[in-house]
Design an enzyme around this catalytic site. Structure first.
Site, PDB file in Angstrom:
ATOM      1  N   ASP A 176       0.823  -1.208   0.000  1.00 36.70           N
ATOM      2  CA  ASP A 176       0.000   0.000   0.000  1.00 36.70           C
ATOM      3  C   ASP A 176       0.866   1.271   0.000  1.00 36.70           C
ATOM      4  O   ASP A 176       1.959   1.262   0.562  1.00 36.70           O
ATOM      5  CB  ASP A 176      -0.895  -0.026   1.247  1.00 36.70           C
ATOM      6  CG  ASP A 176      -2.133   0.829   1.074  1.00 36.70           C
ATOM      7  OD1 ASP A 176      -2.340   1.382  -0.026  1.00 36.70           O
ATOM      8  OD2 ASP A 176      -2.887   0.960   2.054  1.00 36.70           O
ATOM      9  N   ASN A 209     -10.471  -3.237  -6.490  1.00 33.68           N
ATOM     10  CA  ASN A 209      -9.654  -2.248  -7.209  1.00 33.68           C
ATOM     11  C   ASN A 209     -10.225  -1.853  -8.577  1.00 33.68           C
ATOM     12  O   ASN A 209      -9.804  -0.854  -9.171  1.00 33.68           O
ATOM     13  CB  ASN A 209      -8.205  -2.729  -7.389  1.00 33.68           C
ATOM     14  CG  ASN A 209      -7.380  -2.640  -6.121  1.00 33.68           C
ATOM     15  OD1 ASN A 209      -6.424  -3.389  -5.934  1.00 33.68           O
ATOM     16  ND2 ASN A 209      -7.730  -1.725  -5.218  1.00 33.68           N
TER      17      ASN A 209
HETATM   18  C1  FPP Z   1      -1.707   0.080  -3.626  1.00 36.55           C
HETATM   19  O1  FPP Z   1      -1.230   1.402  -3.548  1.00 36.55           O
HETATM   20  C2  FPP Z   1      -1.078  -0.606  -4.763  1.00 36.55           C
HETATM   21  C3  FPP Z   1      -1.738  -1.277  -5.754  1.00 36.55           C
HETATM   22  C4  FPP Z   1      -3.185  -1.414  -5.810  1.00 36.55           C
HETATM   23  C5  FPP Z   1      -1.009  -1.886  -6.878  1.00 36.55           C
HETATM   24  C6  FPP Z   1       0.165  -2.707  -6.467  1.00 36.55           C
HETATM   25  C7  FPP Z   1       0.817  -3.248  -7.650  1.00 36.55           C
HETATM   26  C8  FPP Z   1       2.156  -3.269  -7.861  1.00 36.55           C
HETATM   27  C9  FPP Z   1       3.146  -2.759  -6.887  1.00 36.55           C
HETATM   28  C10 FPP Z   1       2.683  -3.873  -9.105  1.00 36.55           C
HETATM   29  C11 FPP Z   1       2.972  -5.334  -8.902  1.00 36.55           C
HETATM   30  C12 FPP Z   1       3.373  -5.954 -10.196  1.00 36.55           C
HETATM   31  C13 FPP Z   1       3.338  -7.280 -10.480  1.00 36.55           C
HETATM   32  C14 FPP Z   1       3.702  -7.774 -11.805  1.00 36.55           C
HETATM   33  C15 FPP Z   1       2.900  -8.267  -9.500  1.00 36.55           C
HETATM   34  P1  FPP Z   1      -2.283   2.583  -3.680  1.00 36.55           P
HETATM   35  O2  FPP Z   1      -2.384   2.944  -5.109  1.00 36.55           O
HETATM   36  O3  FPP Z   1      -3.571   2.167  -3.046  1.00 36.55           O
HETATM   37  O4  FPP Z   1      -1.594   3.723  -2.874  1.00 36.55           O
HETATM   38  P2  FPP Z   1      -2.357   4.896  -2.085  1.00 36.55           P
HETATM   39  O5  FPP Z   1      -3.113   4.221  -0.969  1.00 36.55           O
HETATM   40  O6  FPP Z   1      -1.241   5.726  -1.606  1.00 36.55           O
HETATM   41  O7  FPP Z   1      -3.255   5.590  -3.063  1.00 36.55           O
END
Ligand code: FPP
Length: 249
Positions: free
Chosen positions: A29, A77
């Site tokens: 996160d 998501n």
């Molecule tokens: C949450 O941060 C993150 C995600 C929903 C995406 C995570 C995906 C990756 C790190 C890529 C992984 C790649 C592979 C190929 C497995 P957020 O966007 O919710 O952050 P925020 O809470 O600060 O908005």
């Protein structure tokens, strides 16, 4: 100036090798907030998040942790802005295509869990290829939860079991925990011992609800793209201070 050695290549001396978790799960996160703090678009945070995940996978391998599961995309998501969802789907596909050879060389066994049929067809093909090509690898078990929801996983297991009962293949008395687990996406993978969630939120967010029954939860304020070996060391150190009783005294 001398070259800086890669920090913490070896298992840090204050960790007990015999009490490492067998399986670490991560809720990655804070990508969006990381990007915002740097005045960059959210997608840059996700790109950096991929690097952090790759580094963690290598670290698990170097330190002798046999399984890592990452929550890449939840069933919830899809509610994000369309362009972010599209970016993430393309990112997963690109990363898989780009990294597969290296994963093979590093003996990584890849498994995707979740409702994969709803993902874009081109991503599904890359997922199938990565699972097929790495199925006989004997190194770290790397599981990626994509379009995954814990409730949905439990529901589909119930439906599959109920349908076997209805068709006479199974008796109600035969349903026990072991049988139930065989109907989960994670069949054959040990339960996580440690769940790490970055960016300070204290929630499980529908992740591995069944499997996480006795996992130790570690939450750090660090945002996912900044989660490195130093942070992982802190998480493992905290884990080794816990008294795991599994409901006993
Ligand atoms: C949450 O941060 C993150 C995600 C929903 C995406 C995570 C995906 C990756 C790190 C890529 C992984 C790649 C592979 C190929 C497995 P957020 O966007 O919710 O952050 P925020 O809470 O600060 O908005």
């Amino acid at each position: 100036m001398t070259a800086k050695p890669i920090a913490l290549q070896e298992l840090p001396a204050d960790l007990d090798r015999s009490r490492l978790p067998n399986h670490v799960a991560v809720i990655m996160d804070g990508n969006g907030r990381w990007a915002k703090r740097k005045g960059r678009p959210r997608i840059i945070g996700h790109q950096k998040g991929v690097d952090a995940l790759k580094n963690l996978l290598r670290c698990c391998r170097d330190w002798g942790i046999p399984a890592l599961t990452a929550y890449a995309f939840s069933t919830e998501n899809w509610g994000r802005p369309l362009e972010e969802v599209e970016f993430l789907m393309t990112l997963f596909e690109r990363v898989l295509r780009r990294e597969l050879q290296e994963m093979m060389a590093e003996n990584v066994k890849i498994r995707f869990v979740g409702n994969l049929e709803e993902l874009p067809k081109s991503l599904q093909s890359e997922i199938e290829r990565s699972m097929h090509d790495t199925q006989n690898n004997s190194g770290i078990q790397f599981t990626i939860a994509t379009n995954y929801g814990g409730r949905q996983e439990i529901l589909q297991a119930c439906q599959a079991i109920a349908s076997k009962v209805e068709q006479g293949y199974l008796k109600v008395e035969e349903i026990d925990e072991a049988l139930f687990e065989r109907h989960l996406y994670t069949q054959g993978i040990v339960h996580p011992d440690l769940l790490i969630r970055t960016s300070g939120e204290m929630r499980i967010s529908n992740f591995l609800l069944w499997q996480m029954a006795y996992a130790e939860i570690y939450v750090t304020q660090t945002l996912w793209p900044d989660f490195d070996r130093v942070e992982f060391h802190k998480a493992l150190f905290a884990y080794q201070q816990r008294d795991r009783r599994f409901g006993k005294v």
